[in-house]
Scaffold this motif. Sequence first.
Motif, PDB file in Angstrom:
ATOM      1  N   UNK A  67      -5.801  -3.703   2.118  1.00 25.21           N
ATOM      2  CA  UNK A  67      -6.121  -2.435   2.793  1.00 25.21           C
ATOM      3  C   UNK A  67      -4.838  -1.765   3.256  1.00 25.21           C
ATOM      4  N   UNK A  68      -4.813  -0.457   3.125  1.00 29.44           N
ATOM      5  CA  UNK A  68      -3.707   0.365   3.635  1.00 29.44           C
ATOM      6  C   UNK A  68      -4.288   1.631   4.249  1.00 29.44           C
ATOM      7  N   UNK A  69      -3.903   1.997   5.471  1.00 33.31           N
ATOM      8  CA  UNK A  69      -3.053   1.224   6.365  1.00 33.31           C
ATOM      9  C   UNK A  69      -3.714  -0.100   6.755  1.00 33.31           C
ATOM     10  N   UNK A  70      -2.878  -1.097   7.018  1.00 34.22           N
ATOM     11  CA  UNK A  70      -3.354  -2.426   7.393  1.00 34.22           C
ATOM     12  C   UNK A  70      -3.544  -2.437   8.908  1.00 34.22           C
ATOM     13  N   UNK A  71      -4.818  -2.606   9.314  1.00 38.18           N
ATOM     14  CA  UNK A  71      -5.080  -2.460  10.757  1.00 38.18           C
ATOM     15  C   UNK A  71      -4.628  -3.658  11.565  1.00 38.18           C
ATOM     16  N   UNK A  72      -4.829  -4.876  11.047  1.00 42.02           N
ATOM     17  CA  UNK A  72      -4.419  -6.053  11.809  1.00 42.02           C
ATOM     18  C   UNK A  72      -3.297  -6.773  11.062  1.00 42.02           C
ATOM     19  N   UNK A  73      -2.080  -6.410  11.397  1.00 45.56           N
ATOM     20  CA  UNK A  73      -0.920  -7.017  10.732  1.00 45.56           C
ATOM     21  C   UNK A  73      -0.292  -8.115  11.594  1.00 45.56           C
ATOM     22  N   UNK A  74      -0.946  -8.459  12.696  1.00 40.50           N
ATOM     23  CA  UNK A  74      -0.327  -9.419  13.621  1.00 40.50           C
ATOM     24  C   UNK A  74      -0.038 -10.773  12.967  1.00 40.50           C
ATOM     25  N   UNK A  75      -0.968 -11.334  12.179  1.00 42.55           N
ATOM     26  CA  UNK A  75      -0.642 -12.628  11.537  1.00 42.55           C
ATOM     27  C   UNK A  75       0.604 -12.531  10.656  1.00 42.55           C
ATOM     28  N   UNK A  76       0.787 -11.405  10.006  1.00 41.55           N
ATOM     29  CA  UNK A  76       1.964 -11.215   9.150  1.00 41.55           C
ATOM     30  C   UNK A  76       3.224 -11.164  10.022  1.00 41.55           C
ATOM     31  N   UNK A  77       3.155 -10.424  11.095  1.00 38.00           N
ATOM     32  CA  UNK A  77       4.317 -10.303  11.989  1.00 38.00           C
ATOM     33  C   UNK A  77       4.665 -11.668  12.593  1.00 38.00           C
ATOM     34  N   UNK A  78       3.640 -12.391  12.995  1.00 34.92           N
ATOM     35  CA  UNK A  78       3.888 -13.737  13.553  1.00 34.92           C
ATOM     36  C   UNK A  78       4.552 -14.632  12.518  1.00 34.92           C
ATOM     37  N   UNK A  79       4.117 -14.508  11.275  1.00 36.72           N
ATOM     38  CA  UNK A  79       4.704 -15.320  10.208  1.00 36.72           C
ATOM     39  C   UNK A  79       6.178 -14.991  10.020  1.00 36.72           C
ATOM     40  N   UNK A  80       6.495 -13.705  10.004  1.00 33.95           N
ATOM     41  CA  UNK A  80       7.892 -13.282   9.811  1.00 33.95           C
ATOM     42  C   UNK A  80       8.768 -13.787  10.964  1.00 33.95           C
ATOM     43  N   UNK A  81       8.199 -13.795  12.145  1.00 34.37           N
ATOM     44  CA  UNK A  81       8.945 -14.323  13.301  1.00 34.37           C
ATOM     45  C   UNK A  81       9.332 -15.777  13.061  1.00 34.37           C
ATOM     46  N   UNK A  82       8.460 -16.516  12.385  1.00 35.62           N
ATOM     47  CA  UNK A  82       8.708 -17.936  12.142  1.00 35.62           C
ATOM     48  C   UNK A  82       9.689 -18.151  10.981  1.00 35.62           C
ATOM     49  N   UNK A  83       9.462 -17.389   9.894  1.00 35.18           N
ATOM     50  CA  UNK A  83      10.238 -17.669   8.681  1.00 35.18           C
ATOM     51  C   UNK A  83      11.577 -16.927   8.649  1.00 35.18           C
ATOM     52  N   UNK A  84      11.605 -15.729   9.183  1.00 33.62           N
ATOM     53  CA  UNK A  84      12.828 -14.919   9.116  1.00 33.62           C
ATOM     54  C   UNK A  84      13.138 -14.415   7.717  1.00 33.62           C
ATOM     55  N   UNK A  85      12.200 -14.602   6.792  1.00 36.78           N
ATOM     56  CA  UNK A  85      12.405 -14.145   5.411  1.00 36.78           C
ATOM     57  C   UNK A  85      11.122 -13.488   4.910  1.00 36.78           C
ATOM     58  N   UNK A  86      11.260 -12.335   4.291  1.00 31.69           N
ATOM     59  CA  UNK A  86      10.070 -11.596   3.848  1.00 31.69           C
ATOM     60  C   UNK A  86      10.256 -11.098   2.422  1.00 31.69           C
ATOM     61  N   UNK A  87       9.277 -11.390   1.594  1.00 28.71           N
ATOM     62  CA  UNK A  87       9.223 -10.832   0.235  1.00 28.71           C
ATOM     63  C   UNK A  87       7.931 -10.027   0.120  1.00 28.71           C
ATOM     64  N   UNK A  88       8.051  -8.760  -0.272  1.00 27.55           N
ATOM     65  CA  UNK A  88       6.876  -7.904  -0.494  1.00 27.55           C
ATOM     66  C   UNK A  88       6.800  -7.563  -1.981  1.00 27.55           C
ATOM     67  N   UNK A  89       5.609  -7.708  -2.541  1.00 26.04           N
ATOM     68  CA  UNK A  89       5.392  -7.447  -3.969  1.00 26.04           C
ATOM     69  C   UNK A  89       4.244  -6.452  -4.113  1.00 26.04           C
ATOM     70  N   UNK A  90       4.477  -5.399  -4.880  1.00 24.25           N
ATOM     71  CA  UNK A  90       3.412  -4.403  -5.066  1.00 24.25           C
ATOM     72  C   UNK A  90       3.599  -3.676  -6.403  1.00 24.25           C
ATOM     73  N   UNK A  91       2.487  -3.389  -7.057  1.00 24.91           N
ATOM     74  CA  UNK A  91       2.527  -2.605  -8.294  1.00 24.91           C
ATOM     75  C   UNK A  91       2.376  -1.138  -7.897  1.00 24.91           C
ATOM     76  N   UNK A  92       3.385  -0.640  -7.258  1.00 24.33           N
ATOM     77  CA  UNK A  92       3.387   0.677  -6.625  1.00 24.33           C
ATOM     78  C   UNK A  92       4.849   1.016  -6.384  1.00 24.33           C
ATOM     79  N   UNK A  93       5.156   2.294  -6.332  1.00 25.97           N
ATOM     80  CA  UNK A  93       6.554   2.666  -6.095  1.00 25.97           C
ATOM     81  C   UNK A  93       7.012   2.218  -4.702  1.00 25.97           C
ATOM     82  N   UNK A  94       8.321   2.216  -4.567  1.00 19.32           N
ATOM     83  CA  UNK A  94       8.906   1.749  -3.308  1.00 19.32           C
ATOM     84  C   UNK A  94       8.514   2.637  -2.131  1.00 19.32           C
ATOM     85  N   UNK A  95       8.577   3.950  -2.348  1.00 20.52           N
ATOM     86  CA  UNK A  95       8.322   4.900  -1.260  1.00 20.52           C
ATOM     87  C   UNK A  95       6.845   4.926  -0.885  1.00 20.52           C
ATOM     88  N   UNK A  96       6.583   4.707   0.372  1.00 20.40           N
ATOM     89  CA  UNK A  96       5.221   4.874   0.871  1.00 20.40           C
ATOM     90  C   UNK A  96       4.263   3.754   0.556  1.00 20.40           C
TER      91      UNK A  96
END
Lengths: 278, 301
Positions: free
Chosen positions: B212-241
């Motif tokens: 879903x976009x916009x993603x309403x509950x992103x807290x689990x993702x944010x908590x994960x990033x706090x733990x790992x300090x590394x983020x990879x995002x993959x999407x079949x969509x252009x970079x912008x937006x």
Amino acid sequence: MMNANPGKDWRGLETVRKDAILKMLRMYRDANAGHIGASLSCMEILLYLHFSRMTPDDKFILSKGHAAAALYCVLNQRGKLSDEALASFYRDGTSLAAHPPCDKSADGIIFGTGSLGHGLSLSAGLYLSRKFTGRHFNAYTVLSEGDCNEGSTWEAALFAAQHDMSGLFAIVDNNGLQGFGKSREVLNLEPLEKKWAAFNFDVEIASDGHDFRCLDAAFAALAARGGRRPKCLIAKTIKGHGLSFMENRLESHYLPLSGEQYKTAVKEIEESYAQRIR
Amino acid sequence: MRKEFAETVEKIALADKKTVFLTGDLGFMALENVRKAMGGRFINAGVCEQNMVSVAASLAMEGLKPLCYSIAPFAVFRPCEQIRNDVCLHNLDVKIIGNGGGYGYGIMGASHHALEDIALLSSFQHMKCFIPLCNEDVETVVSRAVNRIGPAYIRLGYGLKPSDMSIPAYSGARRLLRGSGITLLALGPVALNVFEAARDYKGAVDFFAVSEMPLEDAQPVIDSVKTTGRLLVVEEHVKRGGLGEYICELLVRQRLSPFFAHRYAKGYHKGYGSQKYHQLCDGLDAGSLKTLIGEMLSSLT
């Protein structure tokens, strides 16, 4: 605020017309706003539809949204929009911007418009809904020549004919001028009558789109056609109608009224009223 | 996902007589049963997407529930202004369904791809975008979109998941793998490639499939990033937006600045081909992603 309903009392409608135009000119002057010529071009069409043609259940879309001030004043005369609302025209925080609002704040404005080429599709959708809801109404749309430049208008025309929308009325405000030139020189729409007919519309021409009797006769002729085709009325009009310094002038699309022009305009409208009710 | 979509629409239409289906003359070998089941409420509006969307807006204004269907680029880009003005600005209950989002129509070429649809539509007032992960998601996603009052866009794609892949109940962001080395986010069905790439790194990859976009509950993702300090995002969509930029903004607001890698659709720099070909060109295939994940994990040591 008036709540007149003159029906086919053309003399009474002339009084409504004079009051509506004077209010509109004052609004434009106070707002220092343009689009006056476009509003004067379709004022009588809007008055005729709202006072003499449409039932309370009928739907209306102003596809040429830049004539919103004319619609606001007609709705005001019809008792659907307050004087206070009119006074907010163009002011910060108003619902009454230069183009009709999307916020359903005004009784009689179903859809906000402003970008040309949407109105006929919106009308077609409203008309189509009858098939599923069982409601009965006609749908009226006032289009500019700019609207007729847009491909989406002709998509809507195809669709309306395909779905036998006999109670859908497209009224073209045919004043011969558009945003930056004469229509014939910008993008020639002629033969306009044949174009609409070729899209399977019944077509009538109102030779004077500022005359209530002429409009009424043209609508009566359209209604008499019967059948399943949607209807098109090409109303021959004058941009800036009624004001000597604006008629048939391109700049009437954009320029506001100066103080002197406003005084002249009021005088000319009052004089023309005397002539029109004679 | 077309088959699942058609089956779902059939059910919804039978249950709710206010449903009206409009197609821009597409649906051969897919929507015949929907047409049969819906009768007069199935409208082939012709190749007139602008008119179709405005008509749908008016149907919604009269209390009906229109669904507008075409392939993703035709459903979104041609009637863009009608979606913005007539649907979104009036907050009307119109659902836009685009089949074959991303590079879904492969060798049909660039005109038939939709790489910018989420950026465009998620920027519109009131609009919610749904990007199901797999075929099994479609019924839930379509039902959610239909039951949500207001405009929605559903981007369908190729969503055949591996038979041994189990997925949790639907949500906007679902954790498919749990780990502590890197946080991995993927949008829609390309997450199936990511799953193939990440499944051998169990315990190392904290992997969320976003639908879903916009993603309403992103807290689990944010908590994960706090733990790992590394983020990879993959999407079949252009970079912008897209999802990458969206998450970055959320992270900046949290004053987080993880190591960030982004794999996204880059367009047409090596000609045209199948969806798999374009994914390979852009590093969105499972093999390329596996290499990248391995590199990101090895940089931890």
